[in-house]
Design a protein around this motif. Structure first.
Motif, PDB file in Angstrom:
ATOM      1  N   HIS C  39       0.860  -1.170   0.000  1.00 30.28           N
ATOM      2  CA  HIS C  39       0.000   0.000   0.000  1.00 30.28           C
ATOM      3  C   HIS C  39       0.898   1.223   0.000  1.00 30.28           C
ATOM      4  O   HIS C  39       1.939   1.231   0.636  1.00 30.28           O
ATOM      5  CB  HIS C  39      -0.895  -0.014   1.248  1.00 30.28           C
ATOM      6  CG  HIS C  39      -1.939   1.057   1.254  1.00 30.28           C
ATOM      7  ND1 HIS C  39      -1.671   2.313   1.736  1.00 30.28           N
ATOM      8  CD2 HIS C  39      -3.213   1.089   0.820  1.00 30.28           C
ATOM      9  CE1 HIS C  39      -2.761   3.054   1.604  1.00 30.28           C
ATOM     10  NE2 HIS C  39      -3.711   2.331   1.047  1.00 30.28           N
ATOM     11  N   ILE C 375      -3.918   7.208   8.192  1.00 29.80           N
ATOM     12  CA  ILE C 375      -2.699   7.533   7.485  1.00 29.80           C
ATOM     13  C   ILE C 375      -1.953   8.659   8.209  1.00 29.80           C
ATOM     14  O   ILE C 375      -0.741   8.599   8.389  1.00 29.80           O
ATOM     15  CB  ILE C 375      -3.026   7.947   6.034  1.00 29.80           C
ATOM     16  CG1 ILE C 375      -3.953   6.922   5.395  1.00 29.80           C
ATOM     17  CG2 ILE C 375      -1.776   8.142   5.231  1.00 29.80           C
ATOM     18  CD1 ILE C 375      -3.409   5.564   5.264  1.00 29.80           C
TER      19      ILE C 375
ATOM     20  N   LYS D 142     -12.726  -2.709  -2.302  1.00 27.84           N
ATOM     21  CA  LYS D 142     -13.177  -1.841  -1.215  1.00 27.84           C
ATOM     22  C   LYS D 142     -12.631  -0.433  -1.369  1.00 27.84           C
ATOM     23  O   LYS D 142     -13.300   0.551  -1.051  1.00 27.84           O
ATOM     24  CB  LYS D 142     -12.744  -2.425   0.123  1.00 27.84           C
ATOM     25  CG  LYS D 142     -13.560  -3.634   0.488  1.00 27.84           C
ATOM     26  CD  LYS D 142     -12.936  -4.372   1.650  1.00 27.84           C
ATOM     27  CE  LYS D 142     -13.700  -5.631   1.945  1.00 27.84           C
ATOM     28  NZ  LYS D 142     -12.986  -6.481   2.890  1.00 27.84           N
ATOM     29  N   TYR D 143     -11.408  -0.341  -1.810  1.00 26.80           N
ATOM     30  CA  TYR D 143     -10.847   0.999  -2.010  1.00 26.80           C
ATOM     31  C   TYR D 143     -11.650   1.755  -3.066  1.00 26.80           C
ATOM     32  O   TYR D 143     -11.947   2.932  -2.919  1.00 26.80           O
ATOM     33  CB  TYR D 143      -9.386   0.910  -2.458  1.00 26.80           C
ATOM     34  CG  TYR D 143      -8.463   0.383  -1.409  1.00 26.80           C
ATOM     35  CD1 TYR D 143      -8.285   1.080  -0.222  1.00 26.80           C
ATOM     36  CD2 TYR D 143      -7.753  -0.787  -1.602  1.00 26.80           C
ATOM     37  CE1 TYR D 143      -7.429   0.610   0.749  1.00 26.80           C
ATOM     38  CE2 TYR D 143      -6.893  -1.252  -0.632  1.00 26.80           C
ATOM     39  CZ  TYR D 143      -6.730  -0.559   0.534  1.00 26.80           C
ATOM     40  OH  TYR D 143      -5.888  -1.021   1.483  1.00 26.80           O
ATOM     41  N   LEU D 146     -14.982   2.861  -1.587  1.00 28.92           N
ATOM     42  CA  LEU D 146     -14.841   4.045  -0.733  1.00 28.92           C
ATOM     43  C   LEU D 146     -14.575   5.277  -1.582  1.00 28.92           C
ATOM     44  O   LEU D 146     -15.143   6.341  -1.349  1.00 28.92           O
ATOM     45  CB  LEU D 146     -13.687   3.839   0.249  1.00 28.92           C
ATOM     46  CG  LEU D 146     -13.998   3.051   1.509  1.00 28.92           C
ATOM     47  CD1 LEU D 146     -12.754   2.923   2.355  1.00 28.92           C
ATOM     48  CD2 LEU D 146     -15.074   3.732   2.300  1.00 28.92           C
ATOM     49  N   ARG D 150     -16.941   8.513  -1.799  1.00 23.49           N
ATOM     50  CA  ARG D 150     -16.404   9.822  -1.468  1.00 23.49           C
ATOM     51  C   ARG D 150     -16.630  10.791  -2.620  1.00 23.49           C
ATOM     52  O   ARG D 150     -17.034  11.938  -2.421  1.00 23.49           O
ATOM     53  CB  ARG D 150     -14.902   9.721  -1.221  1.00 23.49           C
ATOM     54  CG  ARG D 150     -14.524   9.212   0.115  1.00 23.49           C
ATOM     55  CD  ARG D 150     -13.029   9.234   0.233  1.00 23.49           C
ATOM     56  NE  ARG D 150     -12.564   8.696   1.488  1.00 23.49           N
ATOM     57  CZ  ARG D 150     -11.320   8.795   1.898  1.00 23.49           C
ATOM     58  NH1 ARG D 150     -10.427   9.398   1.134  1.00 23.49           N
ATOM     59  NH2 ARG D 150     -10.947   8.302   3.045  1.00 23.49           N
ATOM     60  N   ASP D 225      -8.777  15.893  -3.343  1.00 22.31           N
ATOM     61  CA  ASP D 225      -8.667  14.658  -4.128  1.00 22.31           C
ATOM     62  C   ASP D 225      -8.918  13.412  -3.291  1.00 22.31           C
ATOM     63  O   ASP D 225      -8.349  12.366  -3.550  1.00 22.31           O
ATOM     64  CB  ASP D 225      -7.311  14.590  -4.822  1.00 22.31           C
ATOM     65  CG  ASP D 225      -6.173  14.489  -3.834  1.00 22.31           C
ATOM     66  OD1 ASP D 225      -6.405  14.842  -2.672  1.00 22.31           O
ATOM     67  OD2 ASP D 225      -5.091  14.056  -4.220  1.00 22.31           O
ATOM     68  N   GLU D 230      -4.208   8.838  -3.115  1.00 20.40           N
ATOM     69  CA  GLU D 230      -3.345   7.673  -3.318  1.00 20.40           C
ATOM     70  C   GLU D 230      -2.706   7.166  -2.041  1.00 20.40           C
ATOM     71  O   GLU D 230      -2.361   6.001  -1.976  1.00 20.40           O
ATOM     72  CB  GLU D 230      -2.284   7.986  -4.377  1.00 20.40           C
ATOM     73  CG  GLU D 230      -1.121   8.839  -3.927  1.00 20.40           C
ATOM     74  CD  GLU D 230      -1.493  10.286  -3.718  1.00 20.40           C
ATOM     75  OE1 GLU D 230      -2.491  10.715  -4.335  1.00 20.40           O
ATOM     76  OE2 GLU D 230      -0.824  10.965  -2.952  1.00 20.40           O
ATOM     77  N   SER D 231      -2.583   7.997  -1.000  1.00 20.58           N
ATOM     78  CA  SER D 231      -1.969   7.461   0.206  1.00 20.58           C
ATOM     79  C   SER D 231      -2.987   6.749   1.088  1.00 20.58           C
ATOM     80  O   SER D 231      -2.607   6.049   2.001  1.00 20.58           O
ATOM     81  CB  SER D 231      -1.280   8.573   0.997  1.00 20.58           C
ATOM     82  OG  SER D 231      -2.226   9.484   1.476  1.00 20.58           O
ATOM     83  N   GLU D 232      -4.274   6.941   0.811  1.00 22.66           N
ATOM     84  CA  GLU D 232      -5.259   6.243   1.631  1.00 22.66           C
ATOM     85  C   GLU D 232      -5.931   5.126   0.840  1.00 22.66           C
ATOM     86  O   GLU D 232      -5.988   3.992   1.266  1.00 22.66           O
ATOM     87  CB  GLU D 232      -6.354   7.218   2.091  1.00 22.66           C
ATOM     88  CG  GLU D 232      -5.833   8.316   2.971  1.00 22.66           C
ATOM     89  CD  GLU D 232      -6.684   9.566   2.850  1.00 22.66           C
ATOM     90  OE1 GLU D 232      -7.862   9.451   2.500  1.00 22.66           O
ATOM     91  OE2 GLU D 232      -6.173  10.662   3.112  1.00 22.66           O
ATOM     92  N   LEU D 233      -6.435   5.482  -0.334  1.00 21.59           N
ATOM     93  CA  LEU D 233      -7.270   4.559  -1.089  1.00 21.59           C
ATOM     94  C   LEU D 233      -6.564   4.032  -2.323  1.00 21.59           C
ATOM     95  O   LEU D 233      -7.210   3.661  -3.283  1.00 21.59           O
ATOM     96  CB  LEU D 233      -8.564   5.256  -1.513  1.00 21.59           C
ATOM     97  CG  LEU D 233      -9.426   5.768  -0.371  1.00 21.59           C
ATOM     98  CD1 LEU D 233     -10.673   6.389  -0.906  1.00 21.59           C
ATOM     99  CD2 LEU D 233      -9.769   4.648   0.577  1.00 21.59           C
ATOM    100  N   VAL D 234      -5.250   4.026  -2.304  1.00 21.69           N
ATOM    101  CA  VAL D 234      -4.447   3.551  -3.414  1.00 21.69           C
ATOM    102  C   VAL D 234      -4.693   4.419  -4.643  1.00 21.69           C
ATOM    103  O   VAL D 234      -3.877   5.255  -4.992  1.00 21.69           O
ATOM    104  CB  VAL D 234      -4.721   2.079  -3.744  1.00 21.69           C
ATOM    105  CG1 VAL D 234      -3.747   1.592  -4.778  1.00 21.69           C
ATOM    106  CG2 VAL D 234      -4.605   1.237  -2.498  1.00 21.69           C
ATOM    107  N   GLU D 322     -12.523  14.063   4.370  1.00 18.51           N
ATOM    108  CA  GLU D 322     -13.831  14.106   3.733  1.00 18.51           C
ATOM    109  C   GLU D 322     -14.825  14.956   4.527  1.00 18.51           C
ATOM    110  O   GLU D 322     -15.550  15.774   3.975  1.00 18.51           O
ATOM    111  CB  GLU D 322     -14.358  12.674   3.588  1.00 18.51           C
ATOM    112  CG  GLU D 322     -15.565  12.525   2.701  1.00 18.51           C
ATOM    113  CD  GLU D 322     -15.278  12.849   1.247  1.00 18.51           C
ATOM    114  OE1 GLU D 322     -14.145  12.597   0.808  1.00 18.51           O
ATOM    115  OE2 GLU D 322     -16.173  13.370   0.570  1.00 18.51           O
TER     116      GLU D 322
END
Lengths: 165, 220, 390, 351
Positions: C39, C375, D142-143, D146, D150, D225, D230-234, D322
């Motif tokens: 990830h 995060i 799942k990503y 979400l 969002r 964004d 990208e750091s949370e939901l790829v 969010e």
């Protein structure tokens, strides 16, 4: 936080714009690798070079390697005597000296431990191979690296000269 | 600038360390009969070995003396490894090894010992607390009720040494697959990487044909 | 301190609410989200298993071990110089700092002490590796929070520090420069001047990051009050380094410990922050980089002359005994408990790495937060996976 | 273009011209934005050079990337709803094409010119939300889910301030026809001085700010964004896409940035026009034919300026959470734009 919201956000924009202008005027911090290259420092541990004439196949480097990535084979043979009329000497002749760079972790213990100054560090780094087995450098290849071995750097002020290495 | 103490053999007169002496005195006084042994190395550290039964309560007592910072928990397997450093020649018979179990500082009677370090926050006054792990049950009280941070350390110790912690809420594997068998940090667990491949240092320079026993005769 | 009390209570209430939400009749089905092992936000391969209710975390649990290399086992079959090369790789961003406590522990057992010049240079390199490590953290922090630019600044300026470390030690990431009794070699000529100019660049970098990130209101709203760790909890979990100091504990081993290093020769101060939230942790680290550059600058002026190595036998046998030495590493307290049995190698080495303790608080901390805060909190706790798994 | 329509171009040729024009109007801004800002400006802001190998200064890099994406296998997750999964990027891109239709490029250079232009534009811009939701749902990830949720929440929240910000302009111009809005700005005067026309940026600066923030959110650019995060939901709703479907998302993202900038330029900066007083024009009918060539260039320049703003913010800021974003939309932007409408309406009636 006495001031209202705007300043922090604007400062951030200022930093990026400042960097943009700096890159335009002074050039980037990066180097376009295949076209221009940075020279590594003299001490950089890039690749190990072997001075074959100095090696007595004493096995010290093999035995002190943490990864077991050096392989030496040798045999004894008779060499002409040093002084005329002396008995012929028995010397160790090196048959095989391989370093497996796929395993090597560049710790430098072998170079340090070598009592006869047969191993040296060279800052050369461009020897990647498409096949992992090609990373096993034999003694002729290790010998070729000797050309790239630099002189040891000058020491900083206040350093005490050491006798050896 | 503290000068490190010389090793005990070289010491002519023992240096004094009054701060640690009072600290150790306080700990010993508070623990009373729960102390099995203790050691003070001047300008170095304090070791205390407590009895297995009083493990949790002793730690609690020491914590109440101000050693509120949980540094680490681990174990030591005092049995020397039967495999050495993996540098044996597989063609030769295994060399004789001394397999007697000799405990370190503050002695002990069992193969495994737990080791915890607690520190007084804001200083470097720390104490290393050891305790024997019974060889048969391999069970010690868990420290999680005392220090929440002991949770992961005990999981790791359980996984690596096979020491059970009674009262631990969640004793699962930390690093290894859940169905892994064996306890890797025990000395009798072989380090396979050093066994499947022969040591390159075993081979020696081939002698001249015809003279086997003249190894040390010619040496310039 | 009442500030913390209130926040602690709030986070407790939030956690309770999260628990309660699961139990009510009109329960919606939760979702288990696997963050990692691959990830973008997990420096390496940490996996976080999070049970979500909407975007709120009901419980979360880190699962380490994807990079377990078994160093404690490996040390048992290696000699002391070989272990030095090995421990470089624990916290790979600040690797010189990993060698120092191990070598100090070995020296303690041997009863030798490095020369003043060696101690001085050790300290300089130690602080350089801290700067290299934490400056990358500052950049990475931006990426975790969605700002793309800081990380490139960090890579740019860390490069100068790495060049210095490489020029002195020969290794960019894995110096392997420390030896029992001193250092492998002396500094190369020109190192001092070069370091001075790099320290200026690094201070400039800190200003840039402060303006770009720390002053940004979005950043502040993302980090302030998120992931509050009260002082008592931090001590219980054995948090160390900036994480502990951000919770208001004024404790820095560099200052408080009598140790054969040269930190007491420089004038610097320990940074603390009373809040204990994510912002405090990041802010403390930023200030620590500044302090480190100051330490280096001062130490460069006062390097004593002399040899860098005391006389030690060529083949080192360490006498029987046990020793514990820890230092204030970039990530926190890093220590080695070395047991020696009068052999060339240690009998047992317990590696107490900072990240292991720092991350063990995560399940406690993540209760009730939102997914983006996972995060933020992980980024602000700052771990290196090699330091957790060892 | 109606000069063209009046001549004897057959219907099929007209259609072909329009299709080609539409493609150019979508792809050209997208390509320019990607090369100029994503490749070069971002790199320069980060002390590096960006792509340098493909073509002079890496100018052909984009073609290389497109070629790379086109070569890739079109894969979809095993559990995905295949039809929806495949159609989602097209829905998103369709919204971009629908948007560009109402943008006037010159006095006669337009695709359609209808009365409720801005109303239509705001309506079709939300079609992309459907595509994103479909993508998030159909990916069986799942990503993605979400991210899709969002995106939906965010785009709905920001649609409203955007509409409200535009209302100020509509009140001032008295029309919803984009062409007439352009004319009203360039033919207008400020306190009797018509040297600059009357770009609504000056009178509607609050509306402009709200509109640009809403555009930033609508485009899911940093600091808004979260759907991609990208750091949370790829990669949010795009996580499972690869190959040319990802390329379509990619084009849509930057083309929409360009088209929204064009709409913002039309609404607030005077669109394709120059102040009419410079050449002594008074109305749409007077304008020389060469404006049909120069007009698009002027609009393009204005678009570049506005996308520069969007991208500059994107490369400088971290992202919101969010809930903070929703709070910002409902508690700050909407009240502000309502006040703006009120003030505009009062002033309109007063003068």
């Amino acid at each position: 936080m006495a001031k209202p919201k705007v300043p922090g956000l604007l400062k951030g924009l200022g930093v990026t714009f400042g960097t943009l202008m700096r890159t335009v005027t002074e050039g980037a911090a990066t180097v376009q690798y295949p076209h221009e290259k940075e020279t590594p420092p003299i001490r950089a541990r890039g690749v190990i070079a072997l001075h074959e004439g100095n090696c007595t196949s004493c096995m010290l480097c093999v035995r002190s390697c943490p990864d077991w990535c050096i392989y030496i084979e040798g045999h004894k043979e008779l060499a002409p005597p040093r002084r005329a009329g002396g008995a012929p000497r028995k010397v160790n002749k090196l048959d095989r000296f391989d370093i497996d760079y796929a395993l090597c972790m560049y710790c430098g213990i072998c170079v340090e431990v070598c009592p006869f100054d047969a191993l040296f560090w060279s800052p050369e780094y461009e020897y990647s191979e498409p096949r992992i087995s090609d990373l096993l450098h034999d003694k002729s290849k290790l010998g070729e690296w000797m050309e790239t071995v630099p002189e040891a750097p000058e020491l900083e002020a206040g350093a005490e000269k050491k006798g050896k290495k | 600038m503290g000068v490190f103490p010389l090793s005990p053999a070289d010491t002519t007169e023992a240096p004094r360390d009054e701060r640690r002496e009072t600290e150790l005195g306080a700990i010993l006084g508070a623990l009373g009969g729960n102390v099995a042994d203790s050691l003070l190395k001047p300008n170095d550290d304090i070791w205390v070995r407590v009895t297995t039964e009083s493990w949790r309560s002793s730690i609690e007592t020491i914590r109440s003396l101000g050693y509120a910072y949980f540094c680490f928990l681990s174990a030591i397997d005092w049995m020397p490894s039967p495999f050495g450093k993996g540098e044996n020649d597989p063609t030769q018979p295994a060399p004789e090894r001394d397999n007697s179990i000799v405990q370190g500082y503050t002695g002990g009677a069992t193969r495994f010992q737990l080791l915890v370090r607690l520190v007084m926050p804001g200083s470097t006054s720390g104490v290393n607390i050891k305790c024997d792990v019974p060889d048969d049950s391999m069970t010690v009280e868990s420290l999680v009720p005392v220090f929440a941070g002991a949770n992961w350390h005990e999981r790791e110790t359980w996984e690596m040494f096979g020491i059970n912690f009674a009262g631990h809420p969640d004793l699962r594997h930390m690093y290894l697959p859940q169905d892994f068998e064996g306890f890797p940090l025990r000395k009798d667990f072989p380090l396979l990487a050093r066994i499947v491949k022969p040591w390159p240092g075993i081979v020696d320079v081939e002698p001249l044909p015809g003279d086997e026993n003249e190894e040390e005769s010619e040496q310039s | 301190m009442t500030l913390i009390g209130d926040r602690q209570q709030l986070s407790y209430i939030a956690a309770q609410a999260a628990d309660a939400r699961v139990n009510v009749e009109l329960e919606t089905e939760g979702m288990t989200l696997n963050i990692g092992p691959q990830h973008p936000a997990t420096h390496g391969t940490l996996r976080i298993i999070a049970r979500l209710d909407g975007e709120q975390v009901v419980w979360a649990e880190p699962s380490a071990g994807y990079m377990h290399r078994g160093y404690e086992k490996l040390t048992e079959v290696r000699t002391f110089p070989q272990v030095t090369a090995l421990v470089n790789r624990i916290d790979w961003l600040g690797s010189f700092a990993n060698e120092v406590p191990f070598i100090l522990a070995a020296e303690k057992l041997m009863g030798v002490e490095a020369t003043p010049r060696a101690q001085h240079i050790r300290t300089i390199l130690f602080e350089l590796s801290r700067i290299a490590n934490v400056s990358l953290f500052l950049g990475d922090l931006g990426v975790q929070l969605g700002a793309v630019t800081p990380v490139f600044f960090a890579f740019r300026d860390r490069e100068y520090v790495l060049n210095l470390i490489e020029a002195a030690t020969g290794g960019r990431f894995h110096p392997n420069f420390d030896r029992i009794g001193g250092l492998k070699d002396d500094l190369p000529a020109g190192f001092i001047d070069e370091t001075r100019s790099v320290m200026k660049k690094l201070r400039n970098f800190c200003d840039e990051i402060e303006n770009l990130l720390f002053g940004n209101e979005i950043f502040q709203s993302r980090t302030r009050g998120i992931g509050v760790i009260p002082k008592e909890v931090a001590l219980q979990y054995g948090l160390s380094g900036a994480n502990l100091r951000a919770s208001g504990v004024d404790w820095d081993l560099r200052r408080d410990q009598k140790i054969a290093m040269a930190w007491d020769k420089a004038d610097w101060k320990v940074i603390t922050h009373p809040d204990g939230d994510s912002f405090a942790r990041c802010w403390v680290r930023l200030q620590e980089v500044r302090e480190s550059t100051r330490i280096v600058d001062q130490l460069l002026d006062t390097i004593p002359g002399g040899p860098v190595m005391v006389k030690v036998p060529k083949i080192i046998k360490v006498p029987e005994g046990e020793a514990w030495v820890s230092t204030e590493n970039p990530l926190g307290e890093m220590g080695y408990y070395v047991v020696s049995k009068n052999d060339q190698g240690p009998f047992r080495v317990k590696i107490r790495s900072a990240s292991f303790n720092n991350i063990s608080i995560v399940p406690w901390l993540l209760k009730g937060v939102y997914v983006p805060d996972i995060i933020t909190i992980l980024a602000s706790l700052y771990f290196i996976l090699g330091d957790i798994d060892r | 273009m109606h000069a063209l329509l009046a001549s004897d171009v057959p219907y099929w040729a007209q259609s072909l011209l329009r299709v080609l024009g539409g493609l150019v109007a979508v792809l050209l801004p997208a390509g320019t934005v990607v090369y100029l800002f994503l490749f070069k400006m971002m790199s320069f802001m980060q002390s590096r050079l960006g792509p340098m190998e493909a073509g002079p200064y890496g100018s052909l890099q984009l073609f290389a990337e497109v070629g790379k994406w086109l070569q890739k296998e079109d894969i979809h997750p095993a559990r995905a709803d295949k039809f929806l999964f495949k159609i989602a990027p097209l829905v998103v891109l369709a919204s971009t094409f629908l948007l560009v239709v109402v943008v006037p490029f010159g006095p006669d250079a337009w695709f359609t010119n209808f009365e409720a232009g801005i109303f239509y534009a705001l309506a079709v811009s939300s079609v992309s939300v459907l595509g994103i939701l479909i993508a998030g749902w159909a990916s069986a990830n799942k990503y993605s889910l979400l991210g899709g949720l969002r995106a939906a929440g965010q785009l709905v929240a920001y649609e409203l301030p955007m509409v409200l910000a535009v209302i100020g302009v509509v009140i001032q111009a008295g029309t919803m026809n984009l062409q007439e809005i352009v004319v009203a700005q360039n033919a207008g005067s400020m306190f009797g001085w018509d040297g600059l026309g009357n770009p609504y940026l000056l009178t509607q600066f609050v509306g402009f700010a709200v509109f640009m923030i809403a555009v930033q959110a609508e485009l899911t650019q940093t600091p808004f964004d979260m759907p991609i995060a990208e750091s949370e939901l790829v990669s949010g709703y795009m996580t499972e896409y690869s190959g040319f479907r990802f390329l379509i998302f990619f084009i849509a993202e930057f083309a929409t940035a360009g088209v929204f900038s064009m709409i913002a330029a039309v609404l607030f900066l005077g669109g394709w026009g120059v102040p009419f007083s410079w050449f002594g024009w008074t109305s749409l009918g007077d304008i020389d034919n060469w404006m049909n060539i120069v007009g698009p260039l002027i609009l393009f320049t204005k678009m570049i300026v506005l996308t520069f703003l969007i991208m500059w913010v994107r490369f400088s800021y971290p992202r919101f959470r969010e809930d903070q974003l929703q709070g910002f939309a409902w508690k700050v932007l909407i009240p502000v734009s309502l006040v703006n409408i009120m003030v505009t309406a009062i002033l309109k009636v007063a003068f």
